[in-house]
Write a protein that holds these residues in place. Structure first.
Motif, short mmCIF file in Angstrom:
data_model
loop_
_atom_site.label_atom_id
_atom_site.label_comp_id
_atom_site.label_asym_id
_atom_site.label_seq_id
_atom_site.Cartn_x
_atom_site.Cartn_y
_atom_site.Cartn_z
N ARG A 33 3.20 5.58 -6.61
CA ARG A 33 4.54 5.07 -6.27
C ARG A 33 5.63 5.71 -7.11
N SER A 90 6.08 9.32 -6.04
CA SER A 90 6.74 9.33 -4.73
C SER A 90 8.25 9.13 -4.88
N SER A 118 7.19 10.26 0.71
CA SER A 118 6.50 9.02 1.04
C SER A 118 5.29 8.80 0.13
N VAL A 119 4.94 7.54 -0.01
CA VAL A 119 3.75 7.17 -0.79
C VAL A 119 2.51 7.79 -0.14
N THR A 175 2.13 11.44 -1.29
CA THR A 175 1.67 11.52 -2.68
C THR A 175 0.22 11.07 -2.79
N ARG A 176 -0.14 10.01 -2.08
CA ARG A 176 -1.51 9.52 -2.11
C ARG A 176 -2.48 10.60 -1.62
#
Length: 130
Positions: A42, A45, A51-52, A55-56
């Motif tokens: 988070r 991001s 967006s999360v 990044t995830r």
């Protein structure tokens, strides 16, 4: 901790790949040492304004490849990477940057000779600074 990651909207490379490659380069160069805590998904991001999910995906790929490890309840950390892999990543990073520079030069109608001349001038300038 804020990571020095620069994203390019103009690049054909997906954002999550850009994040992955830059984190790998930071690890390979020693800027991020083994055990260094990384920002949460988070937080990164938010810092990168992506967006999360993006990044995830980058973090999941980095973890799958063994560059980072997540410890439940503690966070995400730089994994211990073998020196041969670090060398490989460093070379890949430089090759990618050079390819991008060459593509840009060709887009501006520079000849191979002109590109070589520019490259050598920059190389000589950089050597003078070391």
């Amino acid at each position: 901790m804020e990571l020095p990651i620069k994203l390019s909207e103009q690049s054909r490379e997906p954002i999550y790949h850009q994040i992955e490659h830059q984190i790998k380069a930071l690890i390979a160069s020693g800027q991020l040492e083994t055990g260094t805590p990384l920002p949460s998904i988070r937080a990164l991001s938010k810092d990168l304004e992506v967006s999360v999910i993006t990044t995830r995906r980058a973090y999941q790929n980095l973890e799958y490849e063994g560059f980072i490890k997540t410890l439940q309840g503690k966070g995400t950390f730089v994994a211990n990477i073998h020196s041969s892999l670090k060398r490989e990543i460093k070379e890949d990073t430089v090759v990618r940057a050079l390819k991008t520079a060459i593509e840009t030069a060709y887009q501006h109608n520079y000849s191979k000779t002109e590109i070589n001349k520019l490259f050598n001038a920059i190389l000589n300038d950089q050597e003078g600074r070391l």
